[in-house]
Each structure stands twice: as structure tokens, then as C-alpha cells.
Design an enzyme around this catalytic site. Structure first.
Site, short mmCIF file in Angstrom:
data_model
loop_
_atom_site.label_atom_id
_atom_site.label_comp_id
_atom_site.label_asym_id
_atom_site.label_seq_id
_atom_site.Cartn_x
_atom_site.Cartn_y
_atom_site.Cartn_z
N GLY A 103 42.28 40.57 31.61
CA GLY A 103 42.81 39.87 30.45
C GLY A 103 42.00 38.69 29.99
N CYS A 104 40.74 38.59 30.36
CA CYS A 104 39.94 37.45 29.93
C CYS A 104 39.57 37.64 28.47
CB CYS A 104 38.67 37.32 30.78
SG CYS A 104 37.64 35.93 30.31
N GLY A 105 40.30 37.00 27.59
CA GLY A 105 40.18 37.27 26.16
C GLY A 105 38.96 36.69 25.50
#
Length: 277
Positions: A103-105
Site C-alpha cells: 500500500g505504499c501510495g
């Protein structure tokens, strides 16, 4: 998912079946153009897709995004979405290939200005008592089924002003859990001025950014905030709490929204009606 494991405890080794959290690639495709691949728990995928579109500013309202198809392959999950042509053109201009890890945007952003985005100040101005916050923490803990099984998930919870749990989402990625919650809130019609957010993670820049982008004005995190998250929260008029516990919390920005419990009236023993003191 069950997996065999050797469990070493107290000098003994046992072979047991253990619940393990799943993590798979989830690809978002807008108007037939690939945009991002996120590592996520394969649950609440429609909420994840719409919440991501809203929190990342790809669209401004739920009506502007539709999930056309979700397909599961051996390699992962593909979500095909449809957005207005003007939004697709804007997306192409800020296009980034995001191979995110849990989920590292901002992973894969090509430019600094694409990585950092400051939303406008939030319009809602909810007030939350410390008693409501304590209730919210307890209710979110009780709702973390995946965490209870695996110990490997984060949760995001949307709370009514009295601290009762309205919605909760879990994921191996803290950003994903929040995106799933934002998508579920939009689908259910929950308004940001009618509640507050609790997350079971640190409050990173992007967590604060996603919350403020959704119009949320009060966010409590179980762990610490980062300096950049505090800066964004200050700018966006987001009340940001860290180290939220049953016995206290740290308020980093805009403390006006956190209210102390009402002191007992003179002569009040604290006993409830019908209950002997």
C-alpha cells in the site's frame, strides 16, 4: 489461509497449522489504461478501488467512478474502472507507475510534486470527547477479526461521534485499510462531519493526506505521526492524534476538536440509574 509452522515455545517444538494473512498484487486499470499495482489483502476489493480513486484525487465524488469488472488471476487481481474522459486525461498527465509494497501510495512517483499533495482545509468540524475516543478504541479492537487470526493486519475504523463503530476495514497495508474504509464510507453514504477516524498504525503523511482528502477532520492513530503528517494536518485543519490509548493520547494539531469528559456534577456518585452506589 492456513500454513504449517514449527512453533517453538518453552523449549518445546510443535508442528501446527497457523492462520497467515494473504497478500496479493491488485492492479487498477482506468478506462483500459493500467495505472497502479498495490500489494493488498484480497478482501473488500471494490471498496479498495473506489476509496483509492477518491483518496488519491483521481475523482472527487463516488458518482465519477464505477467498478466495471474484478477478475482474479493466478498472478493477482485486476480491477477495471471507468472514470470521466476529462479525469482520464488528467490521470494520464500525472501518470505514475506505482508498484507499491503493502500500500505504499507514493512509491514510483516520477516527480516530487506528484509524490506530495496537500489537500484543501477540511470543511467538517466534529467534536469528540475523550470518553468517545476510548469507546472507539475498544470497539475497533473487537472488530479486528483478521488481526486476531493472523497478527498481520492494520485496521481503519469510522466512528460515530459517540465512539460507536460504524464501519471497519482491515488489510496488510495501512494505506489499503484506509482506502477500503473511505470506499465503504462513500458507498454507505457516511458523511465526514458525522464521525471520526481511528487507525491502528502510525500516522504517516499519506494516511493524513487520504483522511483530509476524504473530508475527515479528526484522526486518531494508535502509533506515532511523522513530521510531514503533522505539517499536512496543520495545513489541512485536520485534528491529528497519536499514541491513542485507553489512558490518554497526544494531540499534535488543532486540539479544539478533542473535548475532556464532562466532570461529575456535585453530589453525583457516578452510579447509573437503578444501580446502587
Amino acid at each position: 489461509m492456513l500454513r504449517g509452522v514449527e512453533r517453538w515455545r518453552g523449549g518445546e517444538v510443535r508442528h501446527v497449522e497457523d492462520h497467515v494473512a494473504e497478500e496479493v498484487p491488485v492492479a487498477f486499470v482506468y478506462n483500459d489504461q493500467p495505472f497502479a499495482v498495490m500489494m493488498a489483502t484480497p478482501a473488500d476489493i471494490a471498496d479498495f478501488a473506489t476509496g483509492f480513486a477518491l483518496s488519491e484525487g483521481i475523482v472527487e465524488r463516488l458518482a465519477d467512478v464505477s467498478v466495471e469488472h474484478i477478475e482474479t488471476f493466478i498472478e493477482g487481481i485486476e480491477v477495471r474502472l471507468r472514470i470521466p474522459a476529462a479525469r482520464a486525461q488528467a490521470l494520464a498527465r500525472r501518470r505514475r507507475s506505482m508498484a507499491g509494497r503493502s500500500g505504499c501510495g507514493v512509491c514510483g512517483s516520477e516527480l516530487l510534486e506528484a509524490a506530495l499533495r496537500y489537500p484543501p482545509p477540511v470543511a467538517s468540524d466534529v467534536r469528540v470527547t475523550t470518553a468517545a475516543l476510548r469507546r472507539a478504541l475498544g470497539e475497533l479492537r473487537a472488530a479486528q477479526a483478521l488481526t486476531a487470526l493472523t497478527g498481520a493486519a492494520h485496521a481503519a475504523g469510522w466512528m460515530a461521534v459517540d465512539g460507536s463503530l460504524l464501519l471497519a476495514r482491515e488489510d496488510v497495508g495501512r494505506h489499503n485499510a484506509l482506502d477500503k474504509l473511505i470506499g465503504a464510507m462513500a458507498a454507505a453514504g457516511h458523511q465526514p462531519e458525522a464521525g471520526f477516524l481511528v487507525v491502528t498504525s502510525r500516522a504517516s503523511y499519506e494516511m493524513a493526506m487520504k483522511a483530509a482528502s476524504a473530508g475527515i477532520s479528526f484522526m486518531a492513530a494508535i502509533s506515532a505521526p511523522t513530521a510531514l503528517a503533522i505539517s499536512l494536518a496543520e495545513h489541512a485543519d485536520l485534528t491529528l492524534l497519536g499514541f491513542a490509548r485507553d489512558d490518554g493520547q497526544a494531540v499534535y494539531t488543532h486540539p479544539r476538536r478533542l473535548l475532556a469528559d464532562r466532570p461529575a456534577a456535585s453530589g453525583d456518585t457516578g452510579a447509573s440509574a437503578g444501580t446502587p452506589p
